[in-house]
Scaffold this active site. Structure first.
Site, PDB file in Angstrom:
ATOM      1  N   ASP A 114     -15.311 -15.700   5.383  1.00 37.64           N
ATOM      2  CA  ASP A 114     -13.880 -15.431   5.218  1.00 37.64           C
ATOM      3  C   ASP A 114     -13.263 -15.397   6.626  1.00 37.64           C
ATOM      4  OD1 ASP A 114     -11.379 -14.302   4.982  1.00 37.64           O
ATOM      5  OD2 ASP A 114     -11.980 -12.735   3.573  1.00 37.64           O
ATOM      6  N   TYR A 141     -13.215  -6.501   4.444  1.00 34.92           N
ATOM      7  CA  TYR A 141     -11.966  -6.612   3.683  1.00 34.92           C
ATOM      8  C   TYR A 141     -11.772  -8.077   3.309  1.00 34.92           C
ATOM      9  CZ  TYR A 141      -7.135  -6.834   2.304  1.00 34.92           C
ATOM     10  OH  TYR A 141      -6.004  -7.081   1.576  1.00 34.92           O
ATOM     11  N   TYR A 181       0.817  -1.219   0.000  1.00 34.82           N
ATOM     12  CA  TYR A 181       0.000   0.000   0.000  1.00 34.82           C
ATOM     13  C   TYR A 181       0.846   1.262   0.000  1.00 34.82           C
ATOM     14  CZ  TYR A 181      -3.097  -3.708   1.404  1.00 34.82           C
ATOM     15  OH  TYR A 181      -3.770  -4.899   1.449  1.00 34.82           O
ATOM     16  N   LYS A 207      -3.645 -16.698   6.541  1.00 36.08           N
ATOM     17  CA  LYS A 207      -2.878 -16.002   7.579  1.00 36.08           C
ATOM     18  C   LYS A 207      -2.232 -16.951   8.603  1.00 36.08           C
ATOM     19  CE  LYS A 207      -4.079 -11.277   6.985  1.00 36.08           C
ATOM     20  NZ  LYS A 207      -5.279 -10.771   6.325  1.00 36.08           N
TER      21      LYS A 207
HETATM   22  C1  LIG Z   1      -5.608 -10.701   4.901  1.00 39.43           C
HETATM   23  C2  LIG Z   1      -6.979 -11.045   4.513  1.00 39.43           C
HETATM   24  C3  LIG Z   1      -7.274 -11.498   3.216  1.00 39.43           C
HETATM   25  C4  LIG Z   1      -6.240 -11.587   2.122  1.00 39.43           C
HETATM   26  O1  LIG Z   1      -5.237 -12.521   2.405  1.00 39.43           O
HETATM   27  P1  LIG Z   1      -3.819 -12.403   1.629  1.00 39.43           P
HETATM   28  O2  LIG Z   1      -3.078 -13.604   2.084  1.00 39.43           O
HETATM   29  O3  LIG Z   1      -3.205 -11.121   2.083  1.00 39.43           O
HETATM   30  O4  LIG Z   1      -4.122 -12.414   0.178  1.00 39.43           O
HETATM   31  C5  LIG Z   1      -8.588 -11.835   2.934  1.00 39.43           C
HETATM   32  N1  LIG Z   1      -9.541 -11.753   3.862  1.00 39.43           N
HETATM   33  C6  LIG Z   1      -9.302 -11.343   5.121  1.00 39.43           C
HETATM   34  C7  LIG Z   1     -10.400 -11.289   6.133  1.00 39.43           C
HETATM   35  C8  LIG Z   1      -8.013 -10.951   5.486  1.00 39.43           C
HETATM   36  O5  LIG Z   1      -7.770 -10.511   6.728  1.00 39.43           O
END
Ligand SMILES: *Cc1c(COP(=O)(O)O)cnc(C)c1O
Length: 437
Positions: free
Chosen positions: A258, A157, A25, A287
């Site tokens: 997610d 996000y 970013y 993550k």
């Molecule tokens: C970090 C994140 C993503 C994206 O994951 P990357 O490994 O950075 O592509 C998607 N959804 C959520 C909720 C996140 O915190």
């Protein structure tokens, strides 16, 4: 620990960094000079040269939610080196291997009941791409190709590739530059704040009216459960997940959770969906999946979704990253899950939660602080104004702590192994950052 490894002097490294290297970013060259990290161990990042009088920083960020066990962990190191001695990678098309198979089976075992099939992807954003592809293809395969849109709530996000970008918060987010070009998805209002706040019937009606009006074009609802992370660090009542589950069933829409940020204990439950006792049709993990060692993500789905796709006119899921199921990443993910579940992780998360509650409470009385909130091993101080990131970072580093604020938020999610003294130190640093940022 002497650092013989870093042959290049920090000044030279920073000059090259500035000349050539993009950071997240950021513009090119970057606005702020990054700190050079030479090694990391436990919860500490060792700096190549001291900053604000500190040569080590306690990591308040777990490297963006991922390093739940801290750095240089002997068990995780061993899992990687052990696997490295066998094979670091082999293609996943037509071949398979023990770490990937065992990881998939383990994920099915520990995630909410009903999620049976696992697609291994290489990053969180890609796992969201796969989740959406699964849902769109499901409807196409069963003869309802008109169901192609997504519904989410504002403040979310889901990653930085194209499909996730279209369901990130359309305002205030990082992607407003692309409005008009991104596919136009449907947005509900931001969910009412507060993990313990009662369900708001007006908001439930709002969700219902969107689902009922758009059921024919909706492929899926996609949300972050319980905690909205990079979209604003907001918490909501898990009951809204049960509401979404019921509405999706009623209106024949799939539900994607997610859990890339919330998975593996961060919110106090192993998965945020467990707070609500529900199962989505598709779930994304990433993550902390590998304990922060290597990039890996997973998209899990139910029998219904997999069968729907596999009985269609094109009965395959056309997705297959080169490094799919990477043996090093899957081996360390297995080890990380065993390490987590082999301890009383709930107690550790509760302990950190209590430390954050106590340590961040003084921030409530600081001028310029709008809100202080804590859930599980997540602490958030929201200001009344945009954070001066450089000033806030400097203040935290002076206290010996690494934080990375964004927008009006100074937030932390320390590794679960962070001791009480270090949690208190992180809190002091956040307060200092709030005062000066
Ligand atoms: C970090 C994140 C993503 C994206 O994951 P990357 O490994 O950075 O592509 C998607 N959804 C959520 C909720 C996140 O915190």
């Amino acid at each position: 620990m002497p650092d013989q490894h870093h042959a290049m002097p920090a000044a030279e490294l920073l000059a090259l960094d500035r000349q050539h290297v993009w950071h997240p970013y950021g513009p090119m060259p970057g606005r702020q000079e990054p700190l050079v990290v030479s090694s990391a161990s436990g919860v500490r990042l060792r700096l190549a040269e001291p900053s604000q009088g500190q040569d080590e920083l306690v990591d308040g960020m777990s490297s963006w939610w991922s390093a739940i066990h801290g750095y240089n962990h002997p068990v995780l190191n061993e899992a990687v080196t052990d696997q490295l001695g066998r094979m670091s990678h082999v293609m996943f098309g037509g071949l398979t291997h023990e770490p990937a198979v065992r990881l998939a089976a383990r994920l099915v075992e520990i995630t909410p009941p009903g999620l049976e099939h696992v697609f291994l992807a290489d990053s969180g954003s890609v796992s969201v791409e796969v989740a959406v592809k699964m849902c769109l293809q499901y409807w196409r395969s069963i003869g309802r190709p008109g169901k192609t849109r997504l519904l989410t709530w504002r403040g979310g996000y889901h990653g930085d590739t194209w499909t996730p970008m279209a369901v990130c918060d359309p305002e205030g987010g990082m992607h407003e530059l692309w409005s008009g070009i991104l596919p136009r998805q449907l947005f509900a209002d931001v969910p009412p704040s507060g993990f313990d706040a009662p369900l708001d019937p007006a908001y439930v009606d709002h969700l219902r009216s969107l689902l009922s009006a758009h059921a024919d074009e909706l492929a899926a609802v996609i949300v972050e459960p319980v905690v909205q992370g990079a979209g604003g660090m907001r918490f909501h009542n898990p009951g809204y997940l049960r509401v979404l589950r019921e509405l999706c069933d009623e209106y024949d829409v799939l539900l994607i959770l997610d859990e890339i940020a919330t998975g593996f204990g961060r919110t106090g439950a192993l998965f945020a969906a467990d707070h609500a006792g529900m199962t989505p049709d598709v779930m994304c993990l990433g993550k902390s999946l590998t304990g922060g060692y290597l990039t890996l993500a997973a998209t899990l789905c139910t029998e219904r979704v997999a069968n729907g796709i596999s009985r269609g006119a094109v009965p395959v899921l056309a997705h297959g990253p080169t490094f799919m199921g990477n043996p090093l990443a899957t081996a360390v993910a297995l080890a990380s899950i065993d390490l987590l579940l082999g301890q009383d992780w709930q107690r550790e998360v509760k302990r950190i939660e209590a430390g954050l509650q106590e340590g961040l409470a003084p921030a409530r009385n600081l001028p310029g602080v709008r809100d202080v909130r804590v859930l599980g091993a997540i602490g958030v101080v929201q200001l009344t104004h945009e954070v001066d990131v450089a000033a806030a970072t400097r203040a935290a580093v002076r206290e010996g702590v690494w934080v990375r604020p964004f927008r009006d938020l100074i937030y932390v999610m320390p590794p679960f192994v962070t001791g009480d003294g270090d949690v208190a130190r992180i809190c002091r640093a956040v307060c200092a950052a709030a005062e000066e940022g």
